[in-house]
Design an enzyme around this catalytic site. Structure first.
Site, PDB file in Angstrom:
ATOM      1  N   CYS A  12       4.165   0.536   2.302  1.00 41.34           N
ATOM      2  CA  CYS A  12       4.502  -0.323   3.465  1.00 41.34           C
ATOM      3  C   CYS A  12       4.199   0.043   4.606  1.00 41.34           C
ATOM      4  O   CYS A  12       4.819   0.706   5.343  1.00 41.34           O
ATOM      5  CB  CYS A  12       6.140  -1.019   3.474  1.00 41.34           C
ATOM      6  N   GLU A  13       3.295  -0.924   5.307  1.00 44.36           N
ATOM      7  CA  GLU A  13       3.082  -0.412   6.969  1.00 44.36           C
ATOM      8  C   GLU A  13       4.202  -1.005   7.779  1.00 44.36           C
ATOM      9  O   GLU A  13       3.921  -0.261   8.926  1.00 44.36           O
ATOM     10  CB  GLU A  13       1.528  -1.256   7.254  1.00 44.36           C
ATOM     11  N   HIS A  14       5.044  -1.744   7.342  1.00 40.80           N
ATOM     12  CA  HIS A  14       6.261  -1.987   8.383  1.00 40.80           C
ATOM     13  C   HIS A  14       6.991  -1.018   8.493  1.00 40.80           C
ATOM     14  O   HIS A  14       7.786  -0.730   9.360  1.00 40.80           O
ATOM     15  CB  HIS A  14       6.863  -3.265   8.114  1.00 40.80           C
ATOM     16  N   HIS A  15       7.447  -0.394   7.207  1.00 43.81           N
ATOM     17  CA  HIS A  15       8.469   0.610   7.402  1.00 43.81           C
ATOM     18  C   HIS A  15       8.097   2.242   6.763  1.00 43.81           C
ATOM     19  O   HIS A  15       8.993   3.099   6.734  1.00 43.81           O
ATOM     20  CB  HIS A  15       9.541   0.169   6.293  1.00 43.81           C
TER      21      HIS A  15
ATOM     22  N   GLN B  60       0.934  -5.917   0.478  1.00 42.06           N
ATOM     23  CA  GLN B  60       0.504  -6.302  -0.772  1.00 42.06           C
ATOM     24  C   GLN B  60      -0.615  -7.504  -0.923  1.00 42.06           C
ATOM     25  O   GLN B  60      -1.377  -7.573  -1.426  1.00 42.06           O
ATOM     26  CB  GLN B  60       1.761  -6.724  -1.482  1.00 42.06           C
TER      27      GLN B  60
ATOM     28  N   HIS C  53       9.047  -3.668  -3.847  1.00 43.51           N
ATOM     29  CA  HIS C  53       9.044  -2.974  -2.501  1.00 43.51           C
ATOM     30  C   HIS C  53      10.313  -2.294  -1.953  1.00 43.51           C
ATOM     31  O   HIS C  53      11.513  -2.873  -1.921  1.00 43.51           O
ATOM     32  CB  HIS C  53       8.872  -4.176  -1.416  1.00 43.51           C
TER      33      HIS C  53
ATOM     34  N   CYS D 239      11.350  -1.341   0.762  1.00 42.82           N
ATOM     35  CA  CYS D 239      11.905  -1.793   2.143  1.00 42.82           C
ATOM     36  C   CYS D 239      12.832  -3.215   1.703  1.00 42.82           C
ATOM     37  O   CYS D 239      13.683  -3.124   2.572  1.00 42.82           O
ATOM     38  CB  CYS D 239      10.683  -2.282   2.984  1.00 42.82           C
TER      39      CYS D 239
END
Length: 192
Positions: free
Chosen positions: A81-84, A123, A151, A153
């Site tokens: 995940c590019e956010h976390h 995704q 996920h 996250c």
């Protein structure tokens, strides 16, 4: 977009900094080689940054009369995940209807999924990248890509709901315009 190769020394230094920032001692026995292991792991799990998914579709076979649906389902994938920067993983299902007999090897579809997933990612973007790559290279009547992912996250932080699945799709061509064709593909994908 040209991406430079990974700087493993920079990754190692950053990991040491993170370990110190969370209150750990990067020089203790169990953590001594962790920065190197993470740098090596990042080279592997982010290898898609240095590849173009379309390159896997360059080899195709001309089978003049085949314009029927082709589906490869349950393609395992994993990404981050590019956010976390925590993992997500699941199954991809890819369907396309060749035009002019342009077929690709079945393993090539899995390679496109793998390449698109091996980078900090969403995704939704994986599904879109796979669909657009197939449309651009093979120019089929249509493409349908469905991803089911879990996920971390959502599992190990935040809402903490293990087992919850995120389903995304990307449809192009006849799968977008013809409900019966889309329904047939989804029915075949969902059959176990």
């Amino acid at each position: 977009m040209k991406v430079k190769k990974m700087d493993t020394l920079k990754i190692e230094n950053a990991v040491r900094d993170i370990l110190e920032a969370i209150g750990e001692d990067p020089n203790r026995e169990g953590l001594l080689d962790t920065p190197k292991r993470i740098a090596k792991m990042y080279e592997e799990i982010f290898s898609g940054l240095h590849e173009n998914p379309k390159d896997h579709l360059q080899i195709f076979f001309q089978e003049e009369n085949h314009e029927e649906m082709v589906i490869v389902k349950d393609i395992s994938f994993h990404s981050v995940c590019e956010h976390h920067l925590v993992p997500f993983f699941g199954k991809a299902h890819v369907a396309y209807i060749p035009k002019g007999g342009k077929l690709t090897g079945l393993s090539k579809l899995a390679r496109v999924v793998e390449t698109a997933a091996r980078r900090p990612q969403l995704q939704e973007r994986i599904a879109k990248t796979v669909a657009e790559s197939i449309m651009e290279v093979l120019k089929p009547h249509g493409v349908l890509v469905v991803l089911e992912g879990e996920h971390m996250c959502m599992t190990m932080r935040g809402i903490k709901k293990p087992g919850s699945k995120t389903i995304t799709s990307s449809v192009r061509g006849i799968f977008e315009t013809d409900a019966a064709t889309r329904a047939e593909a989804l029915s075949l994908i969902n059959s176990r």
